[in-house]
Scaffold this motif. Structure first.
Motif, short mmCIF file in Angstrom:
data_model
loop_
_atom_site.label_atom_id
_atom_site.label_comp_id
_atom_site.label_asym_id
_atom_site.label_seq_id
_atom_site.Cartn_x
_atom_site.Cartn_y
_atom_site.Cartn_z
N LEU A 164 3.77 37.23 37.08
CA LEU A 164 5.14 37.34 36.60
C LEU A 164 5.37 38.38 35.51
N LEU A 165 4.34 38.75 34.77
CA LEU A 165 4.51 39.67 33.65
C LEU A 165 5.02 41.03 34.12
N GLN A 166 6.01 41.56 33.39
CA GLN A 166 6.54 42.87 33.72
C GLN A 166 5.50 43.96 33.44
N ILE A 167 5.17 44.71 34.49
CA ILE A 167 4.22 45.82 34.35
C ILE A 167 4.88 47.04 34.98
N THR A 168 5.42 47.91 34.16
CA THR A 168 6.24 49.02 34.66
C THR A 168 5.44 50.02 35.49
N PRO A 172 8.38 49.06 41.91
CA PRO A 172 9.49 48.20 41.48
C PRO A 172 9.44 46.78 42.03
N GLN A 175 6.82 44.68 39.90
CA GLN A 175 6.73 44.81 38.46
C GLN A 175 6.75 43.48 37.72
N GLY A 176 7.34 42.46 38.28
CA GLY A 176 7.43 41.18 37.61
C GLY A 176 8.73 41.03 36.84
N THR A 177 9.07 39.79 36.50
CA THR A 177 10.35 39.50 35.87
C THR A 177 10.22 38.97 34.45
N PRO A 179 9.37 39.38 30.60
CA PRO A 179 9.10 40.37 29.57
C PRO A 179 7.88 39.99 28.75
#
Length: 237
Positions: A164-168, A172, A175-177, A179
Motif C-alpha cells: 500500500l505504501l506510495q512509491i512514486t 502509476p 504506486q500505492g495509496t 502516504p
C-alpha cells in the motif's frame, strides 16, 4: 505417520479462514472511526488456529499446514484471475467491472499478501513453539498472545509497506495509496486490532487446546525441531 482424528478439520478451518479473508479484504469497514479491511473479522482466526496447531501438534505439523494454506490460496487466486479474463456472456457483460472490482487484484498487492502471510504465520508458529519449551508448557496465554503480537505485527508491517505504501518510482497503477507519513499509524492500528482479537479469544483458545490435547493424546514440545520454513520432511509425532 501418526494419524490424528481432528487435524484435517483444523487444517480445513485454517485454509477456509485464509481464503475467505483474502476475498472479503477488498471491502473497507468503519469500526469506531477506524477504517479497516473487512478481512479483520476472520483473518485473525487463522492466527488463533495456527496457535492451536503449533501448541497441540507441534511446529512441523503447523509448517505443513501453513504451506498447504499458501498452495490453496494460490489456486484460488489463479482460478479467480482466469475467470476474470475469460470473455463474459453477452447478457452478463455489464457485471464484468463489478467482478474485477471485488475479485480483481494488482500484482503488487498479491505479492505483498503472499509474503506477509508466510512471514507472519511462520513467526507466529516459531515464537509459540519456542515459548512453549521455555515455559515448560505452562502459561498458555503468554505464548498465544506473545506469538500473535510478533506474527501480526510482521504481517501488518509487510503487507502495508509492500502493498500500500506510495512509491512514486513505480508505474502509476502500482504506486500505492498510503502516504509515507501514515505508514506507521496504519500498521499499529491494524496490529493492535488484530492482537486485541486474540486476547479476547484467549478463553476459547484454552478450551479448544485442552480438548484437542485430550482427544488426540498429543502435546508436542519442539525441543529438537528444525525450524526452517523450507524443511518439509514427514513428521511422525
Amino acid at each position: 505417520m501418526r494419524s490424528y482424528k481432528y487435524l484435517s478439520w483444523v487444517t480445513a478451518i485454517f485454509v477456509t479462514c485464509l481464503i475467505t479473508a483474502n476475498i472479503i479484504a477488498v471491502k473497507l469497514i468503519d469500526v469506531g472511526g477506524l477504517i479497516l479491511p473487512a478481512a479483520v473479522i476472520i483473518f485473525p482466526v487463522s492466527y488463533i488456529v495456527g496457535d492451536v496447531l503449533t501448541e497441540v501438534y507441534g511446529y512441523a505439523r503447523a509448517r505443513q499446514v501453513i504451506w498447504i494454506g499458501f498452495a490453496c490460496n494460490l489456486i484460488a487466486v489463479v482460478a479467480i484471475a482466469i475467470a476474470g479474463v475469460l470473455p463474459p456472456a453477452d447478457f452478463w457483460a455489464s457485471n464484468q467491472a463489478a467482478y474485477e472490482t471485488i475479485l480483481g487484484f494488482t500484482p503488487r498487492l498479491l505479492a505483498a499478501s503472499f509474503v506477509a502471510y508466510l512471514v507472519g504465520e511462520f513467526l507466529n508458529s516459531y515464537v509459540l513453539a519456542r515459548m512453549k519449551v521455555a515455559t515448560e508448557g505452562r502459561y498458555l496465554w503468554t505464548r498465544t498472545i506473545g506469538s500473535t503480537l510478533v506474527g501480526q505485527f510482521a504481517d501488518s508491517a509487510v503487507f502495508i509497506t509492500l502493498g500500500l505504501l506510495q512509491i512514486t518510482a513505480l508505474p502509476p497503477a502500482m504506486q500505492g495509496t498510503l502516504p509515507p507519513q501514515a505508514l506507521l499509524n496504519t500498521i499499529v492500528v491494524q496490529w493492535l486490532f488484530k492482537s486485541l482479537y486474540e486476547i479476547v479469544a484467549t478463553p476459547l483458545t484454552y478450551v479448544v487446546v485442552g480438548r484437542l490435547k485430550r482427544a488426540e493424546g498429543a502435546d508436542v514440545f519442539d525441543r529438537d525441531t528444525n525450524f526452517s520454513p523450507f524443511h518439509l520432511q514427514q513428521v511422525d509425532g
